[in-house]
Write a protein that holds these residues in place. Structure first.
Motif, PDB file in Angstrom:
ATOM      1  N   GLU A 213       0.830  -1.206   0.000  1.00 19.48           N
ATOM      2  CA  GLU A 213       0.000   0.000   0.000  1.00 19.48           C
ATOM      3  C   GLU A 213       0.866   1.259   0.000  1.00 19.48           C
ATOM      4  O   GLU A 213       0.554   2.234  -0.682  1.00 19.48           O
ATOM      5  CB  GLU A 213      -0.936   0.009   1.216  1.00 19.48           C
ATOM      6  CG  GLU A 213      -2.004  -1.066   1.180  1.00 19.48           C
ATOM      7  CD  GLU A 213      -1.531  -2.433   1.676  1.00 19.48           C
ATOM      8  OE1 GLU A 213      -0.353  -2.587   2.102  1.00 19.48           O
ATOM      9  OE2 GLU A 213      -2.337  -3.371   1.623  1.00 19.48           O
ATOM     10  N   ASP A 214       1.963   1.233   0.768  1.00 12.77           N
ATOM     11  CA  ASP A 214       2.891   2.367   0.787  1.00 12.77           C
ATOM     12  C   ASP A 214       3.469   2.611  -0.605  1.00 12.77           C
ATOM     13  O   ASP A 214       3.581   3.753  -1.063  1.00 12.77           O
ATOM     14  CB  ASP A 214       4.054   2.118   1.764  1.00 12.77           C
ATOM     15  CG  ASP A 214       3.639   2.072   3.212  1.00 12.77           C
ATOM     16  OD1 ASP A 214       2.643   2.728   3.577  1.00 12.77           O
ATOM     17  OD2 ASP A 214       4.325   1.380   3.994  1.00 12.77           O
TER      18      ASP A 214
ATOM     19  N   THR B 212      -1.342  -2.829  -9.399  1.00 12.01           N
ATOM     20  CA  THR B 212      -0.128  -2.633 -10.198  1.00 12.01           C
ATOM     21  C   THR B 212       1.095  -3.114  -9.439  1.00 12.01           C
ATOM     22  O   THR B 212       1.980  -3.764  -9.998  1.00 12.01           O
ATOM     23  CB  THR B 212       0.025  -1.151 -10.594  1.00 12.01           C
ATOM     24  OG1 THR B 212      -1.093  -0.777 -11.393  1.00 12.01           O
ATOM     25  CG2 THR B 212       1.312  -0.904 -11.371  1.00 12.01           C
TER      26      THR B 212
ATOM     27  N   ALA C  92       2.182   1.733  -3.525  1.00 10.68           N
ATOM     28  CA  ALA C  92       1.133   2.242  -4.413  1.00 10.68           C
ATOM     29  C   ALA C  92       0.913   3.733  -4.176  1.00 10.68           C
ATOM     30  O   ALA C  92       0.809   4.508  -5.134  1.00 10.68           O
ATOM     31  CB  ALA C  92      -0.162   1.459  -4.205  1.00 10.68           C
ATOM     32  N   ASP C  93       0.862   4.147  -2.918  1.00 13.06           N
ATOM     33  CA  ASP C  93       0.694   5.570  -2.595  1.00 13.06           C
ATOM     34  C   ASP C  93       1.887   6.387  -3.072  1.00 13.06           C
ATOM     35  O   ASP C  93       1.728   7.474  -3.631  1.00 13.06           O
ATOM     36  CB  ASP C  93       0.518   5.771  -1.091  1.00 13.06           C
ATOM     37  CG  ASP C  93      -0.828   5.303  -0.587  1.00 13.06           C
ATOM     38  OD1 ASP C  93      -1.745   5.108  -1.416  1.00 13.06           O
ATOM     39  OD2 ASP C  93      -0.964   5.127   0.636  1.00 13.06           O
ATOM     40  N   LEU C  94       3.072   5.866  -2.851  1.00 11.44           N
ATOM     41  CA  LEU C  94       4.299   6.571  -3.219  1.00 11.44           C
ATOM     42  C   LEU C  94       4.360   6.862  -4.720  1.00 11.44           C
ATOM     43  O   LEU C  94       4.708   7.963  -5.139  1.00 11.44           O
ATOM     44  CB  LEU C  94       5.510   5.737  -2.796  1.00 11.44           C
ATOM     45  CG  LEU C  94       6.881   6.314  -3.048  1.00 11.44           C
ATOM     46  CD1 LEU C  94       7.125   7.528  -2.154  1.00 11.44           C
ATOM     47  CD2 LEU C  94       7.945   5.266  -2.789  1.00 11.44           C
ATOM     48  N   PHE C  95       3.989   5.869  -5.530  1.00 14.82           N
ATOM     49  CA  PHE C  95       4.083   6.020  -6.985  1.00 14.82           C
ATOM     50  C   PHE C  95       2.772   6.460  -7.627  1.00 14.82           C
ATOM     51  O   PHE C  95       2.731   6.686  -8.842  1.00 14.82           O
ATOM     52  CB  PHE C  95       4.570   4.714  -7.626  1.00 14.82           C
ATOM     53  CG  PHE C  95       5.999   4.391  -7.282  1.00 14.82           C
ATOM     54  CD1 PHE C  95       7.026   5.205  -7.706  1.00 14.82           C
ATOM     55  CD2 PHE C  95       6.308   3.288  -6.513  1.00 14.82           C
ATOM     56  CE1 PHE C  95       8.336   4.928  -7.382  1.00 14.82           C
ATOM     57  CE2 PHE C  95       7.616   2.998  -6.186  1.00 14.82           C
ATOM     58  CZ  PHE C  95       8.640   3.815  -6.615  1.00 14.82           C
ATOM     59  N   GLY C  96       1.714   6.541  -6.838  1.00 11.50           N
ATOM     60  CA  GLY C  96       0.430   6.972  -7.386  1.00 11.50           C
ATOM     61  C   GLY C  96      -0.161   5.985  -8.369  1.00 11.50           C
ATOM     62  O   GLY C  96      -0.729   6.370  -9.389  1.00 11.50           O
ATOM     63  N   VAL C  97       0.008   4.705  -8.072  1.00  8.92           N
ATOM     64  CA  VAL C  97      -0.527   3.655  -8.938  1.00  8.92           C
ATOM     65  C   VAL C  97      -1.511   2.806  -8.125  1.00  8.92           C
ATOM     66  O   VAL C  97      -1.451   2.788  -6.889  1.00  8.92           O
ATOM     67  CB  VAL C  97       0.595   2.751  -9.504  1.00  8.92           C
ATOM     68  CG1 VAL C  97       1.542   3.553 -10.372  1.00  8.92           C
ATOM     69  CG2 VAL C  97       1.345   2.028  -8.397  1.00  8.92           C
ATOM     70  N   PRO C  98      -2.400   2.085  -8.791  1.00  9.95           N
ATOM     71  CA  PRO C  98      -3.298   1.194  -8.062  1.00  9.95           C
ATOM     72  C   PRO C  98      -2.513   0.081  -7.357  1.00  9.95           C
ATOM     73  O   PRO C  98      -1.441  -0.339  -7.824  1.00  9.95           O
ATOM     74  CB  PRO C  98      -4.186   0.599  -9.158  1.00  9.95           C
ATOM     75  CG  PRO C  98      -4.050   1.519 -10.317  1.00  9.95           C
ATOM     76  CD  PRO C  98      -2.673   2.116 -10.225  1.00  9.95           C
TER      77      PRO C  98
END
Length: 61
Positions: A10-11, A22, A13-19
């Motif tokens: 989850e971190d 992904t 995904a948040d860091l890279f702005g992807v689902p």
């Protein structure tokens, strides 16, 4: 800037702005940063993530 603690999917995904899916696809296809299991939890070392990003930037240049 990455935190000093291990990162969860989850971190990442948040860091890279992807689902979140992904991040899991990167793992299945072995195209993302290397992760490791802590029991049943998946974690990423921030230094491995930095190295992976640097390699991706190098490929794009």
């Amino acid at each position: 800037m990455l935190p000093d603690r291990y990162l969860s999917p989850e971190d990442l995904a948040d860091l890279f702005g992807v689902p979140l899916e992904t991040v899991y696809q990167w793992r299945r296809k072995r195209t993302g940063p290397p992760g490791f299991r802590v029991g049943r939890h998946l974690r990423y070392d921030p230094e491995d993530v930095r190295t992976w990003v640097a390699s991706r930037v190098g490929e794009a240049a």
